[in-house]
Write a protein that holds these residues in place. Structure first.
Motif, PDB file in Angstrom:
ATOM      1  N   ALA A 187      22.971  63.102  46.237  1.00 53.12           N
ATOM      2  CA  ALA A 187      23.972  64.298  46.299  1.00 53.12           C
ATOM      3  C   ALA A 187      23.175  65.423  46.554  1.00 53.12           C
ATOM      4  O   ALA A 187      22.121  65.623  46.028  1.00 53.12           O
ATOM      5  CB  ALA A 187      25.134  64.189  45.218  1.00 53.12           C
ATOM      6  N   GLY A 188      23.836  66.510  47.251  1.00 46.35           N
ATOM      7  CA  GLY A 188      22.933  67.619  47.357  1.00 46.35           C
ATOM      8  C   GLY A 188      23.833  68.631  48.288  1.00 46.35           C
ATOM      9  O   GLY A 188      24.936  68.179  48.651  1.00 46.35           O
ATOM     10  N   TYR A 189      22.817  69.361  48.786  1.00 50.71           N
ATOM     11  CA  TYR A 189      23.498  70.409  49.672  1.00 50.71           C
ATOM     12  C   TYR A 189      22.579  70.219  51.148  1.00 50.71           C
ATOM     13  O   TYR A 189      21.590  70.105  51.246  1.00 50.71           O
ATOM     14  CB  TYR A 189      23.210  71.933  49.112  1.00 50.71           C
ATOM     15  CG  TYR A 189      24.249  72.316  48.068  1.00 50.71           C
ATOM     16  CD1 TYR A 189      25.415  72.827  48.490  1.00 50.71           C
ATOM     17  CD2 TYR A 189      23.782  72.266  46.836  1.00 50.71           C
ATOM     18  CE1 TYR A 189      26.338  73.242  47.491  1.00 50.71           C
ATOM     19  CE2 TYR A 189      24.522  72.670  45.747  1.00 50.71           C
ATOM     20  CZ  TYR A 189      25.768  72.989  45.924  1.00 50.71           C
ATOM     21  OH  TYR A 189      26.554  73.253  45.127  1.00 50.71           O
ATOM     22  N   VAL A 190      23.568  70.780  52.142  1.00 54.20           N
ATOM     23  CA  VAL A 190      22.967  70.763  53.317  1.00 54.20           C
ATOM     24  C   VAL A 190      23.239  72.176  53.983  1.00 54.20           C
ATOM     25  O   VAL A 190      24.564  72.593  54.075  1.00 54.20           O
ATOM     26  CB  VAL A 190      23.642  69.817  54.350  1.00 54.20           C
ATOM     27  CG1 VAL A 190      23.169  70.155  55.973  1.00 54.20           C
ATOM     28  CG2 VAL A 190      23.001  68.458  54.065  1.00 54.20           C
ATOM     29  N   ASP A 191      22.239  72.921  54.365  1.00 55.20           N
ATOM     30  CA  ASP A 191      22.535  74.471  54.792  1.00 55.20           C
ATOM     31  C   ASP A 191      23.018  74.122  56.192  1.00 55.20           C
ATOM     32  O   ASP A 191      22.436  73.778  57.127  1.00 55.20           O
ATOM     33  CB  ASP A 191      21.237  75.151  54.698  1.00 55.20           C
ATOM     34  CG  ASP A 191      20.824  75.346  53.341  1.00 55.20           C
ATOM     35  OD1 ASP A 191      21.833  75.629  52.557  1.00 55.20           O
ATOM     36  OD2 ASP A 191      19.669  75.826  53.138  1.00 55.20           O
ATOM     37  N   TYR A 205      29.554  76.313  49.229  1.00 53.13           N
ATOM     38  CA  TYR A 205      29.784  77.624  49.205  1.00 53.13           C
ATOM     39  C   TYR A 205      29.207  78.546  50.282  1.00 53.13           C
ATOM     40  O   TYR A 205      28.305  78.094  51.042  1.00 53.13           O
ATOM     41  CB  TYR A 205      29.142  78.132  47.653  1.00 53.13           C
ATOM     42  CG  TYR A 205      27.560  77.863  47.796  1.00 53.13           C
ATOM     43  CD1 TYR A 205      26.784  79.021  48.013  1.00 53.13           C
ATOM     44  CD2 TYR A 205      26.913  76.911  47.626  1.00 53.13           C
ATOM     45  CE1 TYR A 205      25.493  79.011  48.141  1.00 53.13           C
ATOM     46  CE2 TYR A 205      25.571  76.481  47.742  1.00 53.13           C
ATOM     47  CZ  TYR A 205      24.844  77.859  48.045  1.00 53.13           C
ATOM     48  OH  TYR A 205      23.460  77.830  48.162  1.00 53.13           O
ATOM     49  N   SER A 206      29.260  79.855  50.182  1.00 54.65           N
ATOM     50  CA  SER A 206      28.728  80.685  51.002  1.00 54.65           C
ATOM     51  C   SER A 206      28.236  82.121  50.082  1.00 54.65           C
ATOM     52  O   SER A 206      29.116  82.315  49.318  1.00 54.65           O
ATOM     53  CB  SER A 206      29.485  81.148  52.350  1.00 54.65           C
ATOM     54  OG  SER A 206      28.982  81.831  52.830  1.00 54.65           O
ATOM     55  N   MET A 255      24.040  67.025  61.921  1.00 50.02           N
ATOM     56  CA  MET A 255      22.817  66.920  62.444  1.00 50.02           C
ATOM     57  C   MET A 255      21.890  67.261  61.590  1.00 50.02           C
ATOM     58  O   MET A 255      20.691  66.532  61.567  1.00 50.02           O
ATOM     59  CB  MET A 255      22.521  68.229  63.415  1.00 50.02           C
ATOM     60  CG  MET A 255      23.614  67.928  64.714  1.00 50.02           C
ATOM     61  SD  MET A 255      23.105  66.733  65.863  1.00 50.02           S
ATOM     62  CE  MET A 255      21.636  67.483  66.575  1.00 50.02           C
ATOM     63  N   LYS A 256      21.917  68.097  60.826  1.00 48.23           N
ATOM     64  CA  LYS A 256      20.748  68.295  59.635  1.00 48.23           C
ATOM     65  C   LYS A 256      20.703  66.960  58.477  1.00 48.23           C
ATOM     66  O   LYS A 256      19.689  66.678  57.894  1.00 48.23           O
ATOM     67  CB  LYS A 256      21.102  69.676  58.743  1.00 48.23           C
ATOM     68  CG  LYS A 256      20.737  70.791  59.747  1.00 48.23           C
ATOM     69  CD  LYS A 256      20.855  72.107  59.058  1.00 48.23           C
ATOM     70  CE  LYS A 256      20.351  73.205  59.863  1.00 48.23           C
ATOM     71  NZ  LYS A 256      20.131  74.383  59.234  1.00 48.23           N
ATOM     72  N   TRP A 257      21.981  66.360  58.248  1.00 45.28           N
ATOM     73  CA  TRP A 257      22.160  65.486  57.181  1.00 45.28           C
ATOM     74  C   TRP A 257      21.251  64.255  57.709  1.00 45.28           C
ATOM     75  O   TRP A 257      20.479  63.506  56.900  1.00 45.28           O
ATOM     76  CB  TRP A 257      23.425  64.945  56.947  1.00 45.28           C
ATOM     77  CG  TRP A 257      23.763  64.026  55.931  1.00 45.28           C
ATOM     78  CD1 TRP A 257      23.929  64.168  54.499  1.00 45.28           C
ATOM     79  CD2 TRP A 257      23.518  62.538  55.945  1.00 45.28           C
ATOM     80  NE1 TRP A 257      23.764  63.042  53.919  1.00 45.28           N
ATOM     81  CE2 TRP A 257      23.622  61.980  54.724  1.00 45.28           C
ATOM     82  CE3 TRP A 257      23.588  61.687  57.169  1.00 45.28           C
ATOM     83  CZ2 TRP A 257      23.738  60.822  54.427  1.00 45.28           C
ATOM     84  CZ3 TRP A 257      23.682  60.295  57.115  1.00 45.28           C
ATOM     85  CH2 TRP A 257      23.553  59.639  55.414  1.00 45.28           C
ATOM     86  N   TYR A 258      21.193  64.153  59.063  1.00 44.57           N
ATOM     87  CA  TYR A 258      20.457  62.976  59.753  1.00 44.57           C
ATOM     88  C   TYR A 258      18.950  63.190  59.381  1.00 44.57           C
ATOM     89  O   TYR A 258      18.174  62.355  59.627  1.00 44.57           O
ATOM     90  CB  TYR A 258      20.772  62.871  61.210  1.00 44.57           C
ATOM     91  CG  TYR A 258      22.057  61.938  61.505  1.00 44.57           C
ATOM     92  CD1 TYR A 258      22.357  60.908  60.593  1.00 44.57           C
ATOM     93  CD2 TYR A 258      22.895  62.377  62.333  1.00 44.57           C
ATOM     94  CE1 TYR A 258      23.595  60.069  60.863  1.00 44.57           C
ATOM     95  CE2 TYR A 258      24.229  61.580  62.557  1.00 44.57           C
ATOM     96  CZ  TYR A 258      24.256  60.567  62.030  1.00 44.57           C
ATOM     97  OH  TYR A 258      25.555  59.801  62.124  1.00 44.57           O
ATOM     98  N   LEU A 295      27.214  72.930  52.428  1.00 42.82           N
ATOM     99  CA  LEU A 295      28.149  72.146  52.370  1.00 42.82           C
ATOM    100  C   LEU A 295      27.497  71.201  51.442  1.00 42.82           C
ATOM    101  O   LEU A 295      26.365  70.822  51.618  1.00 42.82           O
ATOM    102  CB  LEU A 295      28.550  71.429  53.560  1.00 42.82           C
ATOM    103  CG  LEU A 295      29.187  72.188  54.541  1.00 42.82           C
ATOM    104  CD1 LEU A 295      29.699  71.540  55.844  1.00 42.82           C
ATOM    105  CD2 LEU A 295      30.493  73.158  53.980  1.00 42.82           C
ATOM    106  N   PHE A 296      28.046  70.724  50.240  1.00 44.03           N
ATOM    107  CA  PHE A 296      28.031  69.538  49.342  1.00 44.03           C
ATOM    108  C   PHE A 296      28.323  68.263  49.870  1.00 44.03           C
ATOM    109  O   PHE A 296      29.258  68.078  50.433  1.00 44.03           O
ATOM    110  CB  PHE A 296      28.395  70.111  48.061  1.00 44.03           C
ATOM    111  CG  PHE A 296      28.387  69.377  46.938  1.00 44.03           C
ATOM    112  CD1 PHE A 296      27.102  69.389  46.139  1.00 44.03           C
ATOM    113  CD2 PHE A 296      29.003  68.160  46.537  1.00 44.03           C
ATOM    114  CE1 PHE A 296      26.507  68.525  45.280  1.00 44.03           C
ATOM    115  CE2 PHE A 296      28.533  67.369  45.419  1.00 44.03           C
ATOM    116  CZ  PHE A 296      27.350  67.660  44.684  1.00 44.03           C
TER     117      PHE A 296
END
Length: 326
Positions: free
Chosen positions: A58-62, A146-147, A169-172, A71-72
Motif C-alpha cells: 500500500a502507498g501513494y503514486v504521484d 489527496y492534493s 503507468m507509474k504503478w507499473y 492517489l492511494f
C-alpha cells in the motif's frame, strides 16, 4: 456499501474507512519486499489479521508532482501462484466512495472486519483466490488520496480517467512484472463511468504506442450507473412491477417525473410531487430490503447477521485501529 454522492461529498466510508486503514498501514508497513517490488510499500501485517501466505502493499503514486496530487492504492497478491495470475483493478463508485474501505474490506478483498471490531477474518470468496487485486482511491479527494492544490478537488470524469492512466503507468514502474500481465478493469456503481472511460484512455494509448501496451483482457461493472435518464426510472419501475411499492407511488413516479435532464446531486431537479414520491419509494423499499440486493433472503439468519455486521463494523473498527497506533 457506499451511497451515491456528488463529487467529494464524502460518505462515512471515505472519512472512516480510508482513515482507519491508512493509520493501521502506517504502523505496519515496514519490512523487505519481493524482488522488484517497492519494499517501502510492503504491509507486513494488519492489526488483528490472520496468518496468510500472500503479500500486501500500500502507498501513494504521484500523478501530478507539481500540484502535489497523489492517489492511494492497496495491492493484494493472489493467494496462490501470484506470478501466473492476472491483475484486476477495482474502483468503487459513488462518486466519492472509497475503494479500500468499500471494495477491499466489505466486498471482494481478502479480509472482512469481525463483528467485535478487534480483528479481521478471511473472506473465503475473495477475488484474490484467482487474481492479484489492485484497489485505488479515485478520484483525488476520495479516501486517502489527496492534493496540495485545492482546485484539484473539483474533478470530472475526463480528469479522473487521465489521473488513473498516469497512475497505472507509474504503478507499473513500482511493479514492473505486471506490465505484460493480463489486466481486468472492474468496479461498481459510478464506475459505470470510471471503467469504460479509463478503458478508452488505455486503448487510445495502445493505438498510439509503438512500445508498451496495456494487456486489457476484460471489463466488468457491477450495478453500473450508465445513463441517469434510463437507470433512475428503471429502478422505480422495477420496484413497482415487483410489488415493492404501491400503485400510487409507482405510477406517480412514472407519470409525473421527467428524468430527461435529471441531475445527480440530491435533492435533484424534479418537481415536488415527483421528489416526494421518490423519497417515499426509497423509504419503503429501504426499510424492508437492501436496495442494492433486493433479492436477498432477509429471513435467512446468517445473511441477516452478515448484513448487520457490515453496517456496524465501521463504527466498531475505527476506535480499535486508532488505539493500536496511539
Amino acid at each position: 456499501m457506499c451511497e451515491d454522492k456528488g463529487y467529494f461529498e464524502m460518505g462515512r466510508w471515505n472519512r472512516f474507512g480510508g482513515v482507519f486503514f491508512s493509520i493501521a498501514l502506517a504502523a505496519v508497513a515496514v519490512g523487505v519486499g519481493v524482488k522488484g517490488y517497492p519494499a517501502e510499500d510492503l504491509v507486513v501485517k494488519l492489526p488483528g489479521q490472520p496468518p496468510v501466505g500472500f503479500k500486501q502493499y500500500a502507498g501513494y503514486v504521484d500523478v501530478d508532482v507539481k500540484a502535489g496530487r497523489s492517489l492511494f492504492y492497496y495491492f493484494v497478491e493472489a493467494d496462490k501462484n501470484p506470478e501466473k495470475q492476472p491483475l484486476t483493478l477495482w474502483l468503487n463508485g459513488g462518486p466519492g466512495c472509497s475503494s479500500v474501505g468499500g471494495g477491499a474490506f466489505t466486498e471482494l478483498g481478502p479480509f472482512y472486519p469481525r463483528g467485535d471490531g478487534r480483528s479481521l477474518r478471511i473472506n473465503s470468496m475473495s477475488w484474490n483466490k484467482v487474481s492479484n487485486l489492485l484497489f485505488v482511491e479515485s478520484p483525488v479527494g476520495v479516501g486517502w488520496s489527496y492534493s496540495n492544490t485545492s482546485s484539484d478537488y473539483i474533478r470530472g470524469d475526463a480528469s479522473t480517467a487521465k489521473d488513473m492512466y498516469i497512475f497505472m503507468m507509474k504503478w507499473y514502474e513500482k511493479f514492473p512484472e505486471f506490465k505484460s500481465r493480463e489486466l481486468f478493469l472492474t468496479g461498481e456503481s459510478y464506475a459505470g463511468h470510471y471503467v469504460p472511460q479509463l478503458a478508452e484512455v488505455l486503448l487510445d494509448h495502445n493505438a498510439r504506442s509503438k512500445g508498451f501496451k496495456f494487456n486489457i483482457k476484460g471489463v466488468a461493472i457491477g450495478n453500473p450507473l450508465l445513463r441517469l435518464d434510463r437507470d433512475v426510472p428503471a429502478t422505480y419501475e422495477f420496484f413497482w412491477s415487483h410489488g415493492m411499492i404501491s400503485d400510487e407511488v409507482g405510477l406517480t413516479i412514472m407519470n409525473v417525473c421527467d428524468f430527461d435532464d435529471y441531475v445527480f446531486e440530491s435533492p435533484h431537479n424534479v418537481s415536488p410531487p415527483c421528489y416526494q414520491a421518490i423519497v417515499e419509494a426509497n423509504r419503503i423499499v429501504g426499510h424492508y430490503v437492501n436496495n442494492y440486493d433486493v433479492l436477498l433472503d432477509i429471513c435467512y439468519p446468517s445473511l441477516v447477521e452478515q448484513e448487520l455486521r457490515l453496517r456496524k463494523m465501521v463504527y466498531f473498527s475505527f476506535p480499535f485501529f486508532l488505539q493500536v497506533v496511539a
